[in-house]
Design an enzyme around this catalytic site. Structure first.
Site, PDB file in Angstrom:
ATOM      1  N   HIS A 115      -3.758  -5.198   0.128  1.00 32.05           N
ATOM      2  CA  HIS A 115      -3.224  -5.687   1.400  1.00 32.05           C
ATOM      3  C   HIS A 115      -3.265  -7.213   1.447  1.00 32.05           C
ATOM      4  CE1 HIS A 115      -2.912  -1.840   3.581  1.00 32.05           C
ATOM      5  NE2 HIS A 115      -3.858  -1.463   2.737  1.00 32.05           N
ATOM      6  N   CYS A 151       0.839  -1.213   0.000  1.00 35.66           N
ATOM      7  CA  CYS A 151       0.000   0.000   0.000  1.00 35.66           C
ATOM      8  C   CYS A 151       0.869   1.256   0.000  1.00 35.66           C
ATOM      9  CB  CYS A 151      -0.978  -0.034   1.172  1.00 35.66           C
ATOM     10  SG  CYS A 151      -2.329   1.147   0.993  1.00 35.66           S
ATOM     11  N   GLU A 173      -2.187  -9.090   3.727  1.00 35.42           N
ATOM     12  CA  GLU A 173      -2.469  -9.515   5.114  1.00 35.42           C
ATOM     13  C   GLU A 173      -3.949  -9.396   5.466  1.00 35.42           C
ATOM     14  OE1 GLU A 173      -1.291  -6.651   4.170  1.00 35.42           O
ATOM     15  OE2 GLU A 173      -1.846  -5.050   5.557  1.00 35.42           O
TER      16      GLU A 173
END
Lengths: 275, 214
Positions: B193, B79, B195
């Site tokens: 993202h 990001c 994660e």
């Protein structure tokens, strides 16, 4: 194309997931971290945790819940309820929340939205709005200190409006909810979580008129909330309410329908969703 | 061990938990000297560009990070960590980035041409928030085993515009097609993202872990 989001909502009270009707009559629906893990596995697009009580230990509980969930779920998490200041927001973000929703504190102190957006970014500031239908004459615009009935420009052909409530739906403000949404976005909110108090827990469907009115007026995503009872209601939230995301609790908690089933239905009716 | 750079208020916990879940050892670091012993580096980031760069500067990360990248160590920007790698950003004024990749970070427009021959414009909601598809331009090693066009989680108002098309590894459509993944040698970066992207996101972290540890 950006997928429309399906978001199970976990209303948390005393460390348990509960669900009520029109904000009262609560039923137990499980342990928050376990419920969250199940939705993560099922492919929920995001999760929302709302602390719905005002107990003194509320914040400690929520931080524990957020931490436990972040251990087990790899999906975006929005947390709200009783967030009062920048320190609360920071604590929740550090505990693993991706976004924090503001409700009462933002109404009482609108500059908190701006300060939080500047500090943490608009993308993690969600403005939660609890709105209830009312006669148009009852509400005033949040920017004016004047008397009611100065909202003509906004809903010219309808006689009703939506009043903004705070304190988990217990306190009316006399403010026009749609105008408040616009102001909240101008102050830096990156998303609107819009709950119809008239529909919450009723399973009669979202307040589509309210949803569309806000979605058409703000340049940020709108999450429709309150009233989902069937997959058809989810479809309407997107197709008629123009929502970017649909939030639901009861239908998912009590396993009447699973997240993948809901998404398969939506895709079949032409709504872009992630399967 | 994978070093996750602590660039201020970013939510580093989720990145670390992701690596834990896939069995890759990682550590959040605040001291630049620790970069040296790391097998690979993750540069995460949320918040504003200027603040993030300023924090990297004051904490002394910029030069050591540059050296490690040049030495060939695998790096993954996420990001805002992707934005940092570029020459400059338009976020709240013009700010200089690390300039490891030539190009500019730009804001999404508020309106885009409608489908009716572009005669009218329709509003574009910013931030771009939610799950969107990544079309893979090249077979980047971090995407090993991930089908083309898979959904990943995005939340951002700015995107990168690389000068060299050759560094683009993934494209996503939001009002306009934008670069959602970069790959040049040992340098990887995603606008989305991993994660927060459930099983496929964890697959990316596992793939990156394999690059680091062989």
């Amino acid at each position: 194309m950006l997928a429309r989001r399906i978001i199970p909502c976990l209303d948390v009270k005393d460390g348990r997931v509960v669900k009520g009707t029109r904000f009262v009559d609560l039923r137990d629906a499980g342990d928050p971290a376990e419920v969250a893990e199940r939705y993560d596995r099922e492919g929920a697009d995001e999760l929302v945790f709302l602390d719905i009580t005002a107990s003194a230990e509320r914040r400690k509980i929520m931080i524990g819940v957020v931490e436990k969930t972040a251990e087990r779920a790899f999906t975006p998490l929005t947390v709200g309820g009783g967030v009062r200041d920048l320190a609360d927001i920071r604590a929740l973000l550090l505990a693993g929340a991706d976004k924090v929703s503001l409700n009462t504190a933002a109404v009482q102190n609108p500059s908190l939205i701006r300060e939080a957006a500047e500090r943490f970014g608009s993308q993690c500031m969600v403005l939660a709005i609890d709105a209830k239908r009312c006669p148009k004459s009852k509400v005033r615009s949040p920017q004016s200190d004047g008397e009611p009935t100065n909202v003509e420009s906004q809903t010219s052909d309808v006689e009703h409006a939506w009043e903004l409530y705070i304190h988990g739906g217990r306190t009316s403000t006399g403010l026009d909810a749609i105008r408040w949404a616009e102001r909240g976005v101008a102050l830096g909110s990156g998303e609107i979580l819009l709950t119809s108090m008239d529909r919450d827990g009723t399973r009669d469907g979202y307040d589509l008129e309210l949803t569309a009115a806000v979605a058409e007026r703000v340049g940020v995503p709108v999450i429709a909330s309150g009233g989902a009872g069937t997959v058809e209601h989810l479809f309407e939230a997107f197709a008629v309410g123009k929502a970017d995301a649909a939030l639901a609790a009861s239908i998912f908690h009590f396993r009447e329908i699973s997240v993948p089933e809901a998404k398969a239905y939506l895709r079949g009716r032409g709504i872009p969703v992630r399967l | 061990m994978i070093a996750i750079i602590d660039s201020g208020i970013a939510n580093l916990r989720s990145v670390q938990k992701g690596f834990e879940k896939v069995g890759v050892p990682s550590r959040v670091i605040k001291e630049p000297r620790l970069l040296r012993d790391a097998a690979a580096i993750v540069l995460p980031g949320v918040g504003a560009f200027a603040d993030g760069i300023a924090t990297l500067e004051t904490t002394g990360f910029i030069d050591p990070l540059r050296q490690e990248i040049e030495s060939g160590k695998p790096i993954l920007g996420i990001c805002l960590g992707l934005h940092f790698l570029f020459s400059e950003s338009e976020e709240f004024g013009l700010h200089k980035g690390l300039d490891l990749l030539r190009g500019r970070v730009r804001r999404f427009p508020d309106t885009v041409p409608s489908s009716d021959f572009g005669l009218r414009s329709s509003p574009l909601k910013v931030p771009h928030m939610g799950w969107n598809r990544v079309q893979q331009r090249r077979a980047a090693p971090i995407m090993h085993g991930i089908p083309d066009g898979s959904y990943f989680y995005f939340v951002h108002s700015y995107y990168v515009e690389p000068v060299e098309e050759g560094v683009i590894a993934g494209i996503t459509e939001y009002g306009l097609p934008f670069t959602s993944m970069i790959w040049r040698d040992n340098l990887f970066a995603t606008q989305f993202h991993p994660e927060k992207s459930q099983a496929l996101g964890l697959q990316i972290l596992a793939n990156f872990g394999r690059l680091a540890h062989g």
